[in-house]
Design a protein around this motif. Structure first.
Motif, PDB file in Angstrom:
ATOM      1  N   VAL A 145      22.576  57.062   6.031  1.00 59.89           N
ATOM      2  CA  VAL A 145      23.968  57.128   5.571  1.00 59.89           C
ATOM      3  C   VAL A 145      24.736  55.898   6.062  1.00 59.89           C
ATOM      4  O   VAL A 145      25.424  55.217   5.291  1.00 59.89           O
ATOM      5  CB  VAL A 145      24.634  58.413   6.092  1.00 59.89           C
ATOM      6  CG1 VAL A 145      26.115  58.439   5.728  1.00 59.89           C
ATOM      7  CG2 VAL A 145      23.926  59.647   5.552  1.00 59.89           C
ATOM      8  N   ALA A 146      24.612  55.624   7.351  1.00 63.30           N
ATOM      9  CA  ALA A 146      25.311  54.474   7.931  1.00 63.30           C
ATOM     10  C   ALA A 146      24.820  53.170   7.322  1.00 63.30           C
ATOM     11  O   ALA A 146      25.602  52.227   7.132  1.00 63.30           O
ATOM     12  CB  ALA A 146      25.112  54.454   9.441  1.00 63.30           C
ATOM     13  N   GLY A 147      23.531  53.103   7.013  1.00 67.78           N
ATOM     14  CA  GLY A 147      22.980  51.899   6.420  1.00 67.78           C
ATOM     15  C   GLY A 147      23.543  51.620   5.049  1.00 67.78           C
ATOM     16  O   GLY A 147      23.848  50.470   4.716  1.00 67.78           O
ATOM     17  N   TYR A 148      23.693  52.670   4.238  1.00 71.24           N
ATOM     18  CA  TYR A 148      24.261  52.452   2.899  1.00 71.24           C
ATOM     19  C   TYR A 148      25.712  51.985   3.003  1.00 71.24           C
ATOM     20  O   TYR A 148      26.109  50.999   2.370  1.00 71.24           O
ATOM     21  CB  TYR A 148      24.185  53.715   2.042  1.00 71.24           C
ATOM     22  CG  TYR A 148      24.466  53.398   0.583  1.00 71.24           C
ATOM     23  CD1 TYR A 148      23.425  53.229  -0.313  1.00 71.24           C
ATOM     24  CD2 TYR A 148      25.769  53.209   0.114  1.00 71.24           C
ATOM     25  CE1 TYR A 148      23.671  52.883  -1.640  1.00 71.24           C
ATOM     26  CE2 TYR A 148      26.024  52.859  -1.193  1.00 71.24           C
ATOM     27  CZ  TYR A 148      24.973  52.698  -2.066  1.00 71.24           C
ATOM     28  OH  TYR A 148      25.228  52.335  -3.359  1.00 71.24           O
ATOM     29  N   ALA A 149      26.506  52.688   3.808  1.00 70.79           N
ATOM     30  CA  ALA A 149      27.898  52.281   3.965  1.00 70.79           C
ATOM     31  C   ALA A 149      27.991  50.865   4.510  1.00 70.79           C
ATOM     32  O   ALA A 149      28.820  50.058   4.067  1.00 70.79           O
ATOM     33  CB  ALA A 149      28.630  53.259   4.882  1.00 70.79           C
ATOM     34  N   GLY A 150      27.113  50.534   5.474  1.00 73.37           N
ATOM     35  CA  GLY A 150      27.140  49.195   6.052  1.00 73.37           C
ATOM     36  C   GLY A 150      26.750  48.120   5.067  1.00 73.37           C
ATOM     37  O   GLY A 150      27.275  47.001   5.124  1.00 73.37           O
ATOM     38  N   MET A 151      25.802  48.428   4.168  1.00 69.13           N
ATOM     39  CA  MET A 151      25.437  47.456   3.132  1.00 69.13           C
ATOM     40  C   MET A 151      26.659  47.065   2.305  1.00 69.13           C
ATOM     41  O   MET A 151      26.884  45.888   2.007  1.00 69.13           O
ATOM     42  CB  MET A 151      24.340  48.045   2.246  1.00 69.13           C
ATOM     43  CG  MET A 151      23.948  47.194   1.048  1.00 69.13           C
ATOM     44  SD  MET A 151      24.931  47.558  -0.450  1.00 69.13           S
ATOM     45  CE  MET A 151      24.317  49.182  -0.894  1.00 69.13           C
ATOM     46  N   VAL A 152      27.467  48.039   1.948  1.00 72.06           N
ATOM     47  CA  VAL A 152      28.668  47.752   1.153  1.00 72.06           C
ATOM     48  C   VAL A 152      29.705  47.015   1.999  1.00 72.06           C
ATOM     49  O   VAL A 152      30.224  45.967   1.606  1.00 72.06           O
ATOM     50  CB  VAL A 152      29.254  49.061   0.591  1.00 72.06           C
ATOM     51  CG1 VAL A 152      30.593  48.797  -0.095  1.00 72.06           C
ATOM     52  CG2 VAL A 152      28.273  49.710  -0.388  1.00 72.06           C
ATOM     53  N   GLN A 153      29.991  47.556   3.186  1.00 70.90           N
ATOM     54  CA  GLN A 153      31.101  47.052   3.993  1.00 70.90           C
ATOM     55  C   GLN A 153      30.821  45.693   4.623  1.00 70.90           C
ATOM     56  O   GLN A 153      31.654  44.789   4.564  1.00 70.90           O
ATOM     57  CB  GLN A 153      31.426  48.072   5.095  1.00 70.90           C
ATOM     58  CG  GLN A 153      31.955  49.393   4.568  1.00 70.90           C
ATOM     59  CD  GLN A 153      31.901  50.517   5.565  1.00 70.90           C
ATOM     60  OE1 GLN A 153      32.115  51.673   5.208  1.00 70.90           O
ATOM     61  NE2 GLN A 153      31.608  50.220   6.822  1.00 70.90           N
TER      62      GLN A 153
END
Length: 873
Positions: A494-502
């Motif tokens: 979950v954190a990885g997906y959000a971090g990819m965007v952010q």
């Protein structure tokens, strides 16, 4: 092309007609197709309760995504709203038929949102924010702790690890913190990290906790130190006074941990740290098969990922010491870090291969394996190891599969799918960050597509996926089917997906004094995901109690697919600012950063990407099975090795041979059954290992080291327990051997009085032991003891041995090795004991509620000792 889009409406179950993704950028980008009106470029934008709306271009409203595994579609209740409600559909089977299909995803006021012109992409980011909330809990639990009853979190809550993992684990939380959790919820992330700190049971010596694992965990596994990376991310996100409070807590734990690691798992001979590969903690998945029953082999290994984690521990500890005015401490940890940095570069880089080795097997076989570890490589790149060319090459030379990046290369035959043959989204997220750091647009694009595909088809950010198909479960391989465990909303995914965007696409990265905005949008991603979009925006990013919006002005689309867009200029609230760090002192609490993008003026490196056709040949995906040296014999021509190629077809492989960590023969014909090393002086000890290579290039694991210990094993001295002197414990005969049973209380010692060296110089000391206190795959009672050599009551050499759990008391094994220098003809005394450093995790209060050995019943550092070996090196 790997990604296809369907230009049909969402509300149909008919199989859509697909078009090549290269056509998407040519579709109508009128406002009617996107459900929103464009804004003039000079419009004032409100970003308090609102968001920056999409201004036109992009893909047609209602565009489906079609993959060979299934189709994904989305509907939106009010597209122009800043709190959209998405209905996301998938036509792929899901683990446990969860989440419910369609998945309803609600954007929430005050939580970040994106508007890119691609409604499914916007929905998937919203999904990651929703799943952050779903992992936000007030209590956690695990069957092995507190009798399975819930453990309450501090005020502000904590994060559980996933739907199937309702506890807080050190590495998961730390990596998730780095990827995005610290930014999204710094208090909850702080609480979760603080939960993984503990004093000893006497209230002293606060340290980071290593969770249960291989051979009784620490010090077989030592990657607890990744906590330091998570802590630094939290410190960048916290406000005062929380920041100062947590900084003091973190520094105490980091300092104590760094000092303990130096005393226990640092090897002063090569400057590296021992310990299992970070996160890859299932032996048969990532190590050769002989380690399944012999965790000492893992304890003796040195790995890229864990050494980079120790490097970051030292660098971060030095930085926090400097912040607190502790210049002497800062200098010490900085010097240790510099030395470790140099040692990693020297020992792990394979210049002829152009990539980092995953690990060094043991002191008996110190040659770096020709195996790769994606997380270790990404961490090495992000830590700035090697030259820029080395970092870029390490990304380019890691094989990518059509559905994503496997976490190991190559794969292991006849091994279930989990780490082996696994795509792990959090590793992909670190890979994307690493690739961005060296401007590697092709690798960033591949990683983004992998993350997007996985989240979209599964309606959740899964723990892992099968590498060749991208499926959440591949069930047609009998006992090797898998992934054998796969959880929805896995925290680091979950954190990885959000971090990819952010932090990748929009480039938002908090720093000590503010943040940087360093966006990176590959042209291929723009073309295939965002079509004619000229503007993308993220709104309501939380930062120090306020919110930040970032608007990327991409310029006209021209169909380019090579290279990337990067920042050319930037404004903060309408005022021009320099590229680089934006000081927190300049912020108002509701801030807009507008970035004008330009094509990067760099060469576009390529990746190794295997096609679906390539994967039809198993030799392109798997390495050969682990070979073996079955025997070594001496003779007039030298030392002759008997080779076992592990049933591989001789014509398919070649053999490489290592002596004492140095390759002495390569490309030996696969049918070779014996090989002779022309060594005339056979009184010396030499240790050999071999690897085999398919002609396609994939490489086996190293064989277990097999040593020539001189004629008739003359370089080994054995001292059995019947000749020991003990100040405590009982000499008994059971489990098939004489030994001191259940030995190892605080003041217990065993002494061997007459150890006479036959040779000058380097030797190893090794214990023969039994440890049935727990299974091989979990627990906290790997025994740790000190071995000290005395000459006439003066200590002349000393070291620490690790004695991992073996699952049963009937099994006898060899410990790790202690290097000592001895003088020929001199008689020494060897004492086995313990001190304040020779502890395992059971010593820490965190495990007082653990249900296994070393838990609620008290600390346990007990073993059975049956012998001592003196080995000439």
């Amino acid at each position: 092309m790997r990604l296809l889009f369907s230009l049909v409406g969402c509300a149909t179950d008919d199989k859509p007609q697909t078009v090549d993704s290269s056509e998407v950028s040519q579709t109508d980008s009128s406002p009617e197709n996107n459900g929103t009106d464009p804004l003039p470029s000079d419009s004032a934008i409100e970003i308090d309760e609102n968001c920056i709306p999409f201004v036109g271009g992009g893909l047609p409203n209602g565009t489906d995504w079609t993959y060979e595994m299934g189709t994904v579609s989305v509907t939106i209740d009010v597209p122009e709203s800043c709190s959209r409600r998405y209905s996301l559909w998938t036509y792929q089977d899901r683990i446990d038929n969860l989440p419910i299909n369609p998945r309803e995803i609600q954007e929430v006021t005050h939580q970040p949102v994106i508007r890119t012109g691609n409604e499914i992409f916007d929905a998937l980011y919203a999904l990651s924010i929703v799943e952050v909330s779903e992992n936000s809990v007030d209590s956690i639990q695990d069957d092995a702790f507190n009798n399975g009853e819930p453990i309450e979190c501090p005020a502000g809550g904590c994060f559980e690890t996933g739907r199937k993992w309702p506890y807080v684990w050190t590495r998961d939380t730390a990596y998730a913190s780095v990827l995005s959790l610290a930014l999204l919820d710094p208090i909850r992330t702080r609480n979760s990290l603080a939960f993984k700190l503990s004093t000893r049971r006497n209230g002293s010596n606060l340290q980071i906790i290593q969770d249960t694992g291989t051979g009784g965990s620490y010090p077989v596994s030592t990657d607890r130190v990744v906590w330091s990376m998570g802590a630094l991310s939290v410190l960048h996100a916290l406000q005062e006074p929380d920041r100062s409070d947590f900084q003091s807590l973190a520094y105490e734990a980091l300092k104590n941990t760094a000092n303990h690691e130096r005393a226990l798992v640092w090897d002063d001979e090569d400057g590296l740290y021992y310990g299992e590969m970070s996160f890859l903690d299932w032996r048969e998945q990532s190590y050769p098969d002989f380690t399944a029953a012999d965790p000492t082999q893992i304890a003796m290994s040195k790995t890229l990922s864990t050494n980079v984690a120790h490097l970051r521990l030292l660098e971060i500890t030095a930085s926090l010491a400097e912040r607190q005015g502790l210049s002497e401490d800062a200098s010490q940890y900085s010097n240790w870090a510099a030395d470790l940095h140099a040692a990693i570069e020297e020992k792990f880089w394979l210049a002829d291969q152009g990539h980092w080795s995953a690990y060094l097997p043991s002191p008996l076989d110190p040659a770096p394996t020709h195996r790769q570890d994606a997380l270790g490589t990404a961490l090495a790149v992000l830590a700035g190891l090697g030259t820029e060319t080395m970092r870029s090459d390490s990304i380019s030379n890691y094989p990518h599969l059509p559905k994503g990046l496997p976490v190991l290369w190559p794969q292991q035959q006849f091994t279930p799918i989990y780490h082996n043959r696994g795509i792990w989204p959090f590793v992909t997220a670190f890979w994307v960050k690493a690739a961005k750091s060296v401007g590697h647009a092709d690798a960033v694009s591949h990683g983004i597509h992998s993350l997007v595909r996985a989240a979209a088809l599964n309606l959740s950010n899964m723990e892992n996926l099968e590498a060749s198909t991208g499926l959440p479960y591949k069930g047609d391989e009998g006992e090797y089917s898998g992934p054998v465990v796969n959880s929805q909303r896995q925290l680091w995914s979950v954190a990885g997906y959000a971090g990819m965007v952010q932090s990748v696409l929009f480039g938002f990265e908090p720093t000590e004094n503010g943040f940087v905005v360093n966006p990176f949008v590959p042209f291929r991603i723009r073309h295939e995901l965002f079509g004619g979009t000229e503007q993308m925006a993220i709104s309501r990013l939380p930062y120090h109690g306020g919110q930040v919006a970032i608007q990327l002005n991409l310029g006209p689309a021209n169909g380019q697919v090579s290279g990337a867009l990067i920042a050319d200029s930037m404004t903060l609230n309408g005022t021009s600012v320099s590229l680089g760090e934006i000081s927190a002192s300049l912020l108002t609490g509701d801030d807009l950063i507008e970035v004008t993008m330009v094509a990067a003026d760099t060469a576009n490196a390529s990746i190794i990407e295997l096609s679906e056709e390539d994967l039809q040949n198993h030799q392109n995906l798997f390495g050969p099975r682990t070979p073996e040296i079955t025997n070594i014999t001496g003779g007039t021509n030298g030392l002759t090795l008997s080779l076992d190629r592990a049933d591989e077809v001789p014509a398919d492989i070649v053999i490489d041979i290592f002596r004492d960590g140095v390759m002495v023969a390569n490309n030996v014909a696969g049918e070779t059954a014996t090989w002779t090393d022309p060594i005339s002086d056979q009184s010396q000890t030499h240790c050999y290992s071999i690897q085999t290579r398919f002609l396609t290039g994939t490489t086996s694991q190293h064989s277990k080291a097999n040593c020539w210990w001189g004629p008739d094993y003359s370089n080994i001295q054995n001292h059995n327990a019947q000749n020991f002197t003990a100040n405590a414990g009982s000499l008994v005969y059971n489990h098939g051997a004489w030994h001191f049973e259940n030995w190892g209380a605080a003041n217990d010692t065993l002494t061997v009085h007459t150890v006479t060296a036959q040779h000058n110089g380097a030797h190893w000391l090794q214990l023969q032991y039994g440890n049935g206190s727990g299974p091989i795959n979990t627990g906290v009672t790997c025994a740790v003891k000190r071995v000290t050599v005395y000459d006439d009551n003066q200590a002349v050499d000393s070291g620490v041995v690790f004695l991992p759990q073996l699952g049963t008391w009937d099994t006898w094994a060899d410990s790790t090795l202690v290097p000592v220098d001895l003088e020929a003809g001199k008689t020494y005394q060897v004492v086995i004991s313990q001190d304040t450093n020779t502890i395992n995790m059971s010593e820490f209060d965190h495990f007082a509620e653990y249900s296994g050995t070393g838990g609620s019943g008290g600390p346990s550092n007990f073993v059975n000792i049956t012998g001592l070996k003196l080995l000439r090196r």
